[in-house]
Structures are given as structure tokens and as C-alpha cells.
Write a protein that holds these residues in place. Structure first.
Motif, PDB file in Angstrom:
ATOM      1  N   PRO A 367       0.864  -0.861  -0.046  1.00 24.83           N
ATOM      2  CA  PRO A 367      -0.123  -0.005   0.053  1.00 24.83           C
ATOM      3  C   PRO A 367       0.621   1.185   0.331  1.00 24.83           C
ATOM      4  O   PRO A 367       0.379   2.483  -0.684  1.00 24.83           O
ATOM      5  CB  PRO A 367      -1.076  -0.370   1.611  1.00 24.83           C
ATOM      6  CG  PRO A 367      -0.748  -1.445   1.413  1.00 24.83           C
ATOM      7  CD  PRO A 367       0.366  -2.672   1.516  1.00 24.83           C
ATOM      8  N   ALA A 368       2.019   1.284   0.928  1.00 26.96           N
ATOM      9  CA  ALA A 368       2.400   2.479   1.067  1.00 26.96           C
ATOM     10  C   ALA A 368       3.538   2.556  -0.443  1.00 26.96           C
ATOM     11  O   ALA A 368       3.415   3.893  -0.541  1.00 26.96           O
ATOM     12  CB  ALA A 368       3.942   2.169   2.300  1.00 26.96           C
ATOM     13  N   PHE A 369       3.922   1.471  -0.987  1.00 22.15           N
ATOM     14  CA  PHE A 369       4.494   1.770  -2.145  1.00 22.15           C
ATOM     15  C   PHE A 369       3.613   2.002  -2.955  1.00 22.15           C
ATOM     16  O   PHE A 369       3.968   3.031  -3.548  1.00 22.15           O
ATOM     17  CB  PHE A 369       5.514  -0.068  -2.759  1.00 22.15           C
ATOM     18  CG  PHE A 369       5.653  -0.305  -4.130  1.00 22.15           C
ATOM     19  CD1 PHE A 369       6.855   0.731  -5.024  1.00 22.15           C
ATOM     20  CD2 PHE A 369       4.324  -0.359  -5.139  1.00 22.15           C
ATOM     21  CE1 PHE A 369       7.127   0.802  -5.890  1.00 22.15           C
ATOM     22  CE2 PHE A 369       4.434   0.026  -6.391  1.00 22.15           C
ATOM     23  CZ  PHE A 369       6.260   0.715  -6.780  1.00 22.15           C
ATOM     24  N   VAL A 370       2.618   1.837  -3.710  1.00 18.54           N
ATOM     25  CA  VAL A 370       1.674   2.404  -4.393  1.00 18.54           C
ATOM     26  C   VAL A 370       1.657   3.991  -4.384  1.00 18.54           C
ATOM     27  O   VAL A 370       0.644   4.533  -5.284  1.00 18.54           O
ATOM     28  CB  VAL A 370      -0.218   1.742  -4.352  1.00 18.54           C
ATOM     29  CG1 VAL A 370      -0.519   1.969  -5.497  1.00 18.54           C
ATOM     30  CG2 VAL A 370       0.667  -0.041  -4.874  1.00 18.54           C
ATOM     31  N   ALA A 371       1.195   4.736  -3.279  1.00 17.43           N
ATOM     32  CA  ALA A 371       0.631   5.600  -2.793  1.00 17.43           C
ATOM     33  C   ALA A 371       1.713   6.629  -3.481  1.00 17.43           C
ATOM     34  O   ALA A 371       1.668   7.540  -3.587  1.00 17.43           O
ATOM     35  CB  ALA A 371       0.468   5.665  -1.404  1.00 17.43           C
ATOM     36  N   ALA A 372       2.834   6.242  -2.947  1.00 17.31           N
ATOM     37  CA  ALA A 372       3.992   6.846  -2.487  1.00 17.31           C
ATOM     38  C   ALA A 372       4.742   7.108  -4.325  1.00 17.31           C
ATOM     39  O   ALA A 372       4.838   8.025  -4.978  1.00 17.31           O
ATOM     40  CB  ALA A 372       5.120   6.356  -2.461  1.00 17.31           C
ATOM     41  N   THR A 373       4.650   5.811  -5.601  1.00 19.04           N
ATOM     42  CA  THR A 373       5.184   5.615  -6.936  1.00 19.04           C
ATOM     43  C   THR A 373       3.975   7.083  -6.967  1.00 19.04           C
ATOM     44  O   THR A 373       4.258   7.142  -8.384  1.00 19.04           O
ATOM     45  CB  THR A 373       5.481   4.622  -7.216  1.00 19.04           C
ATOM     46  OG1 THR A 373       6.303   3.724  -5.647  1.00 19.04           O
ATOM     47  CG2 THR A 373       6.393   3.654  -8.150  1.00 19.04           C
ATOM     48  N   ASP A 374       2.238   5.770  -7.307  1.00 15.14           N
ATOM     49  CA  ASP A 374       1.867   7.229  -7.860  1.00 15.14           C
ATOM     50  C   ASP A 374       1.772   8.404  -7.648  1.00 15.14           C
ATOM     51  O   ASP A 374       1.994   8.740  -8.720  1.00 15.14           O
ATOM     52  CB  ASP A 374       0.118   6.346  -7.364  1.00 15.14           C
ATOM     53  CG  ASP A 374      -0.388   4.847  -7.851  1.00 15.14           C
ATOM     54  OD1 ASP A 374      -0.071   4.584  -8.545  1.00 15.14           O
ATOM     55  OD2 ASP A 374      -1.032   4.861  -6.936  1.00 15.14           O
ATOM     56  N   ALA A 375       2.105   9.037  -6.544  1.00 14.79           N
ATOM     57  CA  ALA A 375       2.242  10.520  -6.721  1.00 14.79           C
ATOM     58  C   ALA A 375       3.813  10.657  -7.378  1.00 14.79           C
ATOM     59  O   ALA A 375       3.148  11.563  -7.834  1.00 14.79           O
ATOM     60  CB  ALA A 375       2.778  10.780  -5.338  1.00 14.79           C
ATOM     61  N   LEU A 376       4.550   9.716  -7.355  1.00 11.95           N
ATOM     62  CA  LEU A 376       5.491  10.222  -8.014  1.00 11.95           C
ATOM     63  C   LEU A 376       5.353  10.842  -9.691  1.00 11.95           C
ATOM     64  O   LEU A 376       5.770  12.236 -10.221  1.00 11.95           O
ATOM     65  CB  LEU A 376       6.845   9.297  -7.940  1.00 11.95           C
ATOM     66  CG  LEU A 376       7.415  10.050  -6.648  1.00 11.95           C
ATOM     67  CD1 LEU A 376       8.765   8.481  -6.276  1.00 11.95           C
ATOM     68  CD2 LEU A 376       8.327  10.680  -6.794  1.00 11.95           C
TER      69      LEU A 376
END
Ligand code: FAD
Ligand code: MLT
Ligand code: ZN
Length: 482
Positions: A367-376
Motif C-alpha cells: 500500500p505504501a509503495f503504490v501511494a508513494a509511486t503513484d504520486a511520483l
């Protein structure tokens, strides 16, 4: 074409027979099926497509190519069903590569019910293997959307995953023996089908996942399991990726070893199936960011499976992990749900050229990976569309990027693929993941791998390649450069 190449082609025709050596010399020949990859990322030009009918013919072809390598510059690209996602099974543009296609070697050799093994030639289509097992009351549990055309040799070459890894493991976990033609054209028969064998280095596992760079797999002994008494499938709407991960935890707890598949699918990915495959209605997706497809298999009875499954879905609802769900009431309904999942890569391909990732991350960090990478990605490339789906039960996401609506996809890839890959792979590394969990390295990631593999590991890989294929005859430029 120079004379040595003519001599090579003549020799190849003598080994496998004139009709089984296809070349561009025949003006009517259309070699697209062997020269173009499934994703339409690359169209090469082969010196010839060679289609042997036996292990002995494969060995002779390899020996001839090895003998004539210095005169002709030839190299060999092993190919099964040509469903590679990473441009691993098609020739380059040099016109010097021989595509060695194994599809004529498609026999099921034997089924040993007592040993729970099935031995097949490498060109056997995965679905034919599954059906042969089922006819004798067994399950061959490797399952993926390309199963109607991919071959067991290609599955082993890539160590394919698919949708039942949670319970049964990758192709590697399902293999008990191989027959291999080495880069020198020798035949190694390691088809014993033993469950235990500690006589030195594990050669079988070296060839599995080597993407045709070390030798050619010509046959394999694969594990079977008894057909389960019941299989049940459910489709659930989940409010967030955090909830999907929590539901996975609940599923492990409630279903134990019965949990067979746990797939996650993003709303936009599902909208592509709804758009391009209207004959395949997609449930629940319009009002939820993620859907999950779950499967349980049970060796006791359908009632037992159903009661466990209902307990899981109730607990999921109570804990807010599931907002809505359906349980398939028939085999036909279960197939229809799986069809939607399997249509995802096809719908994405219809939508247009795209950037694919098959990353893995520790499940708890997804979940943290998806949130962070989506934002980037959204910041770097406004308007891009994320086509996310995959094998959440294995921590393996297809974290795919489609060009913004209305933008020319080829131009978008040309200008932005490197940026997207760097952003995604850097993030994967930060979260402790792998840049390839399923599809392998092929050509598309060969220059990225050194950035993400420890130098010591990379050097051991190069040493293995140099030892087994010192003249770089086998699928050069894939996996690792020497
Ligand atoms: P090919 O594409 O022909 O070859 C793949 C690689 O293996 C190449 O490097 C090739 O040189 C090598 N190779 C082929 N045959 C041999 C051999 N006999 N000996 C040595 N090397 C060989 N992959 C997954 O892991 N999970 C999935 O869920 C999944 N789903 C897919 C869905 C679709 C619609 C498609 C198109 C592909 C999917 N794939 C998936 C990717 C692909 O890796 C698998 O389809 C399959 O494992 C490849 O088999 P193939 O026979 O088509 O191999
Ligand atoms: C899948 O899981 O469907 C495949 O690995 C194919 C893809 O990534 O598109
Ligand atoms: Zn996959």
C-alpha cells in the motif's frame, strides 16, 4: 547472404527437413509469428526459423550452429509460444539469429500416477498439459492467461508464476526434472522425477528461469496434485489497497492451505475490460478503487469449502475490508470471473502500447509503495493512466503505465519509458522489492538489471553464463551481457 550462411541453412534443412526451416528467401513466407513479440514492442529479422521434431534434432542444430558460429556470426533464440512480455523470444534485427522454435515437440511422454508426475516435451502447450493431467484425475496447477499458447519449455525458461502461486508455487516449484541440450549440443537427461537429490549443484534450477541463455530445455518432469474436491471463487469490492492486504491476512487465517488465488485489480484496469470486452460484464468495479478475486480449493467437500469461504467473507465485511461481494454459484460463473481477470492484459494491449512492470514488494509494504509511486509518477507525467492489477497474494503487482488519453502511445513510450522505469525501479528498490517477479529480464530490462542486482550476484551470473555458454551462442543480449 554470404556462402557460410547458405551452408548453414543447407545443414539445418538436412537435420530437420526442408519444410521446417523457414527463411526470407521464400518471398511468400511470413515470419511475423516468430519475429514479432506478443506486445508488439519489437520486430526482428531471423536468418531462419527452425522447427525440430526431437531432442536429437535440437542437439544436431545446436552443434551445427556452434561449429559455424565464427564463420557466420549465428546465435540461437529458443522459442516456445512466443508470449514473452520482455522481448525475450524473438530475434534481433541482425538477420543472423536462428529462432529455434520447439512447438513441434509437443508430446506428453508419460504420466506416473504413483510418483505424481507428468513428463512432457518442452513444446507442449500448457493447457494441453493441464488437460492431460485432468483426464487422469490430477491437477497441474500452473495457470496463466497465456495458457492456450505458451509452452511448458517457455514457462520453465521464465519460471512463470500465474494465478495459483499462493498455494502451489512458481513453475520452479512444480518441476522435478529436466532434459536439456547444452550450448555445446550435448544432451543432459535429468528427468528422474526425484523429490530428493543432493548430489551436488542444482543444475535443474540453473536452467529454470535462465530465459534460454544457458541451454535449451527439451523435456520436463512436472509435479501433479490430486484434483481438489471443490474449488470456489469470489469477487470482492475493497475500499483501499490497505484493506486488500488486510483481507489477504484474513484469507490466510481462515482458509489456511486452501487459499489458492488472491488477485487484485484496479478500477481503471477493469474499466478497460468493460470498454474493450463488453461481452465480459465486470461486477462491482464502478464504485470501488479495487476489486479482489479469491479462490479456495478444498480436498474435503464443496460444503466445507463454502462454509470456510462464507466465514471469510463475513469477517471481511465486518472488518470493513469488503464493501460488496459475489460468490460464484457454478463452474460457469467462476470461469466468467476468471475470464475478466485473464482479459486484463489483452484489454490493456487493445488500449495501446504500454509500459509494463512485474515487480514484487514485501506484501505489507505494497500500500505504501503504490501511494508513494503513484504520486511520483503523477507529478512527473500528468495525465498518465495506471493499469494496476496482479498477484497480491505473492506480493507481485503489474504496475503498468498507459499513455494519457488521446496521446500517441508510441511517441509517449519513446519519450517517457526511461523516466517511468527509473522512477518505478528506484521506488521498488527503496521498498525492498524486485524489478521482475514473473516475466524475467529479456531484452527490455537487461540494461536495468545491473542497477538493481548486487555486483557480486551479477558477477556470479556472468561466470555461470561464461562457463556454460562461453561463445555466447544462446540468446545473447538477454538477462546478462558478458
Ligand atoms: P516464449 O515467449 O517463447 O519464451 C520465453 C523465454 O523463454 C525466452 O527467453 C525464450 O528464449 C525462453 N524459452 C522458451 N522456450 C524455451 C526452452 N524450451 N528452453 C529454454 N528456454 C526457452 N507470465 C507469468 O509469469 N505469469 C502470468 O500470469 C503471465 N500471464 C501472461 C498472460 C499473457 C496474455 C501473456 C501474453 C503472457 C503472460 N506471461 C505470464 C508471460 C510469459 O512468460 C508466459 O506466457 C510464458 O511463461 C512464456 O511461455 P512461452 O512458451 O510463450 O515462451
Ligand atoms: C498477468 O498476470 O496477467 C500477466 O503476468 C500478464 C501481464 O502482466 O499483463
Ligand atoms: Zn502476472
Amino acid at each position: 547472404m554470404s556462402d557460410p550462411s547458405h551452408a548453414l541453412l543447407d545443414g539445418l534443412r538436412r537435420i530437420v527437413g526442408q519444410p521446417h526451416v523457414l527463411t526470407h528467401d521464400d518471398p511468400d513466407a511470413d515470419l511475423a509469428a516468430w519475429e514479432q513479440d506478443w506486445r508488439k514492442r519489437s520486430r526482428g529479422q531471423a536468418l531462419a526459423v527452425v522447427r525440430p521434431a526431437s531432442t536429437d534434432e535440437v542437439a544436431q542444430v545446436v552443434r551445427l550452429c556452434a561449429e559455424m558460429q565464427s564463420a557466420t556470426g549465428v546465435s540461437i533464440v529458443p522459442q516456445g509460444g512466443n508470449t514473452s512480455m520482455v522481448v525475450g523470444a524473438v530475434p534481433d534485427a541482425s538477420g543472423r539469429q536462428v529462432v529455434l522454435n520447439l512447438q513441434r515437440m509437443n508430446r506428453i511422454e508419460s504420466l506416473d500416477a504413483g510418483n505424481l508426475t507428468l513428463t512432457a516435451q518442452a513444446g507442449c502447450v500448457l493447457q494441453n498439459l493441464q488437460e492431460a493431467a485432468a483426464r487422469d484425475g490430477f491437477l497441474f496447477p500452473l495457470s496463466l492467461a497465456a495458457e492456450g499458447s505458451c509452452t511448458i519449455g517457455g514457462n520453465l525458461g521464465t519460471n512463470a508464476g500465474g494465478t495459483q502461486v499462493v498455494r502451489y508455487g512458481n513453475t520452479r516449484d512444480l518441476c522435478l526434472g529436466l532434459e536439456v541440450v547444452t550450448a555445446q549440443g550435448e544432451i543432459w537427461n535429468g528427468l528422474g522425477g526425484l523429490r530428493k537429490d543432493n548430489t551436488g549443484y542444482d543444475l535443474r534450477n540453473l536452467f529454470i528461469g535462465s530465459e534460454g541463455t544457458l541451454g535449451i530445455i527439451t523435456a520436463a518432469a512436472m509435479k501433479l496434485v490430486p484434483l481438489p474436491a471443490a474449488q470456489l471463487t469470489a469477487w470482492a469490492a475493497v475500499p483501499s489497497m490497505e484493506h486488500a492486504v488486510a483481507l489477504l491476512g484474513l484469507a490466510h487465517k481462515t482458509l489456511g492451505a486452501g487459499l489458492t488465488g488472491f488477485e487484485v485489480m484496479g478500477q481503471f484496469a477493469l474499466s478497460l475490460v468493460a470498454r474493450h470486452m463488453p461481452q465480459s460484464p465486470v461486477p462491482l468495479y464502478e464504485t470501488t478503487p479495487w476489486c479482489v478475486l479469491l479462490e479456495v480449493s478444498d480436498h474435503e467437500s464443496e460444503e466445507h469449502a463454502r462454509s470456510q469461504f462464507e466465514r471469510l467473507l463475513e469477517a471481511g465485511m465486518e472488518q470493513g475490508c469488503i464493501t460488496d461481494g459475489v460468490v460464484a454459484e457454478s463452474i460457469a460463473q467462476a470461469r466468467a470471473l476468471w475470464q475478466i481477470r485473464e482479459n486484463l492484459p489483452i484489454a490493456q494491449a487493445i488500449e495501446g502500447l504500454n509500459i509494463k512492470h512485474d515487480i514484487s514488494i514485501p506484501i505489507s509494504r505494497i500500500p505504501a509503495f503504490v501511494a508513494a509511486t503513484d504520486a511520483l509518477l503523477a507529478q512527473a507525467l500528468p495525465g498518465i493512466r495506471m493499469v494496476d492489477f496482479g498477484h497480491l497474494g505473492d506480493g507481485n503487482l503489474h504496475y503498468n503505465v498507459q499513455a494519457p488519453e488521446g496521446v500517441d502511445a508510441a511517441a509517449f513510450l519513446r519519450d517517457n519509458e526511461a523516466t517511468v522505469n527509473t522512477l518505478v525501479f528506484e521506488s521498488v528498490a527503496k521498498f525492498g522489492g524486485s524489478i521482475s517477479a514473473e516475466h524475467g529480464i529479456g531484452s527490455l530490462k537487461v540494461d536495468k538489471l545491473p542497477g538493481y542486482k548486487p555486483p557480486v550476484a551479477l558477477e556470479m551470473m556472468r561466470a555461470i553464463k561464461r562457463a556454460l555458454d562461453p561463445h555466447n551462442l544462446m540468446n545473447p543480449g538477454r538477462v546478462v551481457r558478458i
